[in-house]
Design an enzyme around this catalytic site. Structure first.
Site, mmCIF file in Angstrom:
data_model
loop_
_atom_site.group_PDB
_atom_site.id
_atom_site.type_symbol
_atom_site.label_atom_id
_atom_site.label_comp_id
_atom_site.label_asym_id
_atom_site.label_seq_id
_atom_site.Cartn_x
_atom_site.Cartn_y
_atom_site.Cartn_z
ATOM 1 N N LYS A 89 81.637 36.077 -35.974
ATOM 2 C CA LYS A 89 80.946 36.713 -37.092
ATOM 3 C C LYS A 89 79.774 35.847 -37.585
ATOM 4 C CE LYS A 89 84.351 40.010 -37.628
ATOM 5 N NZ LYS A 89 85.458 39.545 -36.861
HETATM 6 C C1 LIG Z 1 86.177 40.396 -35.978
HETATM 7 C C2 LIG Z 1 86.831 39.805 -34.796
HETATM 8 C C3 LIG Z 1 87.123 40.563 -33.632
HETATM 9 C C4 LIG Z 1 86.872 42.053 -33.539
HETATM 10 O O1 LIG Z 1 85.511 42.375 -33.577
HETATM 11 P P1 LIG Z 1 85.044 43.862 -33.905
HETATM 12 O O2 LIG Z 1 83.598 43.760 -34.110
HETATM 13 O O3 LIG Z 1 85.773 44.252 -35.132
HETATM 14 O O4 LIG Z 1 85.417 44.728 -32.760
HETATM 15 C C5 LIG Z 1 87.674 39.926 -32.549
HETATM 16 N N1 LIG Z 1 87.982 38.601 -32.594
HETATM 17 C C6 LIG Z 1 87.746 37.858 -33.687
HETATM 18 C C7 LIG Z 1 88.126 36.426 -33.676
HETATM 19 C C8 LIG Z 1 87.153 38.418 -34.825
HETATM 20 O O5 LIG Z 1 86.929 37.668 -35.915
#
Ligand SMILES: *Cc1c(COP(=O)(O)O)cnc(C)c1O
Length: 444
Positions: A89
């Site tokens: 993120k």
């Molecule tokens: C948010 C997240 C995901 C999933 O990503 P999406 O965009 O919701 O599909 C997978 N792995 C981790 C570690 C995350 O923080």
């Protein structure tokens, strides 16, 4: 901010971009989404240059690729999780924090960001917004339900514009409070409240960049293709991969990996989209993928039905009433695998443990539980001659307990992380009470 038609990436551009730094590549890709009269050239260069540095992301490559050939021939890992909060993120949030600050200063405005988190999103937003002028963050989290590491990461921030609110309840209670506050339009306007959702499109264009980088890193000529495997929950990450492919990046297959919460895998296998009520959502050892309804999925379905907004609206009328929809018999769904290259699969807790252990024993590399879901599903989809790049979405230290279950030891803390665990924590704990949250916002 949603473009009506997607920009394209030409063969000549891909060639010219091969030698660029990550920051310059981000600048070139984002330029395609952002008009020059919104953000001028010098500003966008500065914002991307400040966001994607070795100081922020731990290496000059920003998203380094390494080989997992010893585990499975053709398999690679692209690290998206070396930013401040150790999850992917940060890739978008670090840029968005800077874009927000710029926009707010230009309009002489302020923004109160209100969000709910079960871990990764909230901390990425806080680290991106900490100390920024004109921005306050109010982040609700379920008291006692995040890992000790996740709590320390969020609650140790000392900046006055970061407000951690631990709610006695579960994630859904936090989410409900955010909705209730946002639905009070008078309060919302009086206090300039935005949610982290309103920035989705900016987030997705920033994520397109690492798909381009991954492609360029794994190939030496544009006649080659690559595939990506993406651990998925809300369809945010893989939506950017889909957009990169539509823009012209030579991507063969996009492998969508889910955990036991397989609502998306089921759709791509059957044409039936069946969002689950939250009591049917499993708590798993890859918790950031524990979703019952994918918030970014509507955008993909909009492409699937060639921009037929009325049709998509009708489908989401069903979804919003808690029902499922079935498009399995439409020509669009029947042609979708060929057209979009998306395949899907599911991984379980046992798969995660087994994959983490086997990857460690064969390659010496420790991966986290979400990445393990990606590796598990990717391994059966590798085609000869086409590199399969698994996106690493978090570092194993964030999910140390499960990693220990798999390999028998916990990943080591760096000296800096050990320091962080000892810092004083700033958090207020409250009952699940909308009025109390409003008071906290109003008093800031
Ligand atoms: C948010 C997240 C995901 C999933 O990503 P999406 O965009 O919701 O599909 C997978 N792995 C981790 C570690 C995350 O923080």
């Amino acid at each position: 901010m949603l473009p009506a038609t997607l920009p394209t990436i030409s063969d000549a551009e891909l060639t010219a971009w091969r030698g660029l730094s990550y920051a310059s590549l981000a600048n070139a890709v984002l330029r395609k989404f952002i008009a020059a009269d919104d953000i001028d050239a010098a500003t966008l260069t500065k914002l991307t240059g400040d966001a994607y540095t070795e100081a922020v992301f731990g290496s000059a490559e920003i998203t380094p690729i390494s080989s997992l050939e010893k585990y499975a021939s053709g398999l690679h890992l692209q690290a998206l999780s070396n930013g401040p909060t150790l999850a992917f993120k940060d890739m978008a949030m670090q840029l968005l924090g800077r874009l927000f600050e710029f926009e707010l200063a230009r309009k002489n405005a302020t923004l109160n960001i209100l969000g709910a988190t079960s871990g990764d999103t909230g901390s990425a937003a806080e680290y991106a917004m900490r100390g920024r002028k004109g921005i306050n963050v109010f982040m609700l989290s379920p008291a006692g339900r995040m890992s000790a590491f996740q709590r320390a990461q969020m609650y140790s921030l000392q900046e006055k514009n970061i407000h951690n609110i631990a709610v006695d309840g579960v994630f859904d209670d936090c989410q409900d409070i955010v909705k209730a506050v946002s639905n009070d339009l008078a309060f919302k306007h009086a206090h300039n409240i935005g949610t982290v959702n309103s920035i989705n499109w900016g987030r997705i264009s920033a994520q397109v960049v690492y798909y381009v980088r991954g492609y360029l890193s794994a190939t030496s000529s544009n006649s080659q293709k690559v595939s990506f495997a993406v651990p998925s929950g809300n369809f945010g990450n893989i939506l950017a991969g889909h957009i990169a492919r539509e823009m012209g990046v030579p991507i063969d297959t996009l492998v969508l990996a889910t955990n036991e919460n397989n609502v998306l895998a089921e759709f791509f296998q059957t044409g039936v989209y069946r969002p689950r009520p939250s009591k049917e959502t499993f708590e798993t050892s890859s918790p950031s993928m524990d979703i019952s309804k994918a918030s970014n999925f509507e955008r993909f379905v909009f492409h699937l039905f060639n921009g037929d907004a009325a049709r998509v609206k009708a489908l989401w009328t069903e979804v919003d009433q808690g029902r499922s929809f079935d498009v399995s018999q439409t020509p669009e769904f029947k042609g979708s695998r060929e057209r979009f290259g998306i395949v899907s699969g599911t991984s379980t807790h046992a798969d995660r443990l087994q994959t983490i252990k086997a990857v460690y024993e064969t390659t010496g590399r420790l991966i986290d539980t979400h990445t393990a879901d990606g590796v598990k599903v990717a391994a059966s989809r590798i085609k000869p001659g086409i590199p399969m790049i698994v996106l690493e979405t978090a570092l194993p230290i964030k999910f140390a307990e499960t990693v220990k279950q798999a390999v028998g030891f916990e990943p080591a803390l760096t000296a800096q992380q050990a320091e962080m665990m000892k810092l004083p924590q700033r958090v207020v704990q409250i009952a699940p009470d909308v009025a109390r949250v409003k008071e906290i916002i109003a008093a800031a």
